[in-house]
Design an enzyme around this catalytic site. Sequence first.
Site, PDB file in Angstrom:
ATOM      1  CB  CYS A  32     -60.643 -17.723  33.679  1.00 24.31           C
ATOM      2  SG  CYS A  32     -59.208 -17.261  32.695  1.00 24.31           S
ATOM      3  CB  CYS A  35     -61.349 -16.269  30.384  1.00 25.29           C
ATOM      4  SG  CYS A  35     -60.361 -17.754  30.634  1.00 25.29           S
TER       5      CYS A  35
END
Length: 333
Positions: A32, A35
Amino acid sequence: MSGPVHITSKEHFSSLLTSSRFVVADFYADWCGPCNAIAPAYEQLASQLSRPNRITFTKINVDQQQDIAKAYGVTAMPTFIVFERGRPTSTVRGANPQKLSEAVRKLASEANKSDDTAGNEASGEASGGNGWIGAAAPKGYSDITDHYDPKGLELLNRDSEFGTVKTLFDTSKPSSLSKGKGANTSAADWVESDTDEQLMLFVPFQSTLKVHSLQVTSLPPSDGEDDDEVPMRPKTVHLYTNRSHVLGFDEADDIPPVQAVTIQPEDWDAKTGTAKIDLRFVKFQRVTSLVVFFVDGDGDSDKLRVDRIRIFGEAGEKREMGKLEKIGDEPGE
């Protein structure tokens, strides 16, 4: 000060939710991009604000800990959830450093205001994430009482002059503890039985739970004109799981309980009027509903009194229940 704790199992996370007053969980994935972008800001907050047993920052890899992600309805990364005493209190979705910082610093401010909670626990009264509880939560488990479905609660043989079924799950401290044991109040915040000493409680849950133990609080008055009129504390309790509806009293007599419990006089805590009921945990692993049958009381009265009930264990996968689907993100939660 320290950085975030990487969660290795569901049990590991449950233990932290119990041992630390506040927990911040970062649900992320290695693949991600957002993230990874917000990770340095989260690490900085963790190093600045972590406090042993007070504020714990965690990182949860959703690919490795899918059960935890499912339990809290995490479907997008990153998602940050703030917990207080095991209960989700706020959620930040997406890589928004400003919102994350605001939520975490608000948490730190609340932590500074709550240093007096240890005094309550020392006196035999604990304050749970869901409000008042009669005693400290069992080690490694959380107060999961608020996972009940309020629309499905039922209580048979309740005296209408006293509280309702929802009274049993009230988050406030029982008035009889504040005003003296068994004190009378204009609005009785407890439940009493009606035609005899039996009560039949049906509790459906919004989640599939692992139930470890119960706490039952009962504060009958210490004196009365006639012993037959003074309500009793529960003595024999039968427990049934995963029923689709409340059991009738005759029906319950024909069905073996999952567990039968006898509460001894010495089991009642003198300060809080609370008895702990430890369950055979292996038999309460996937619980969608609980029937609590108060069979009789400790005495000769025709009345039984229950002030509060608290349920402890682990929250599991959310059930499909329409508007009740969202976890910890509803107004007022």
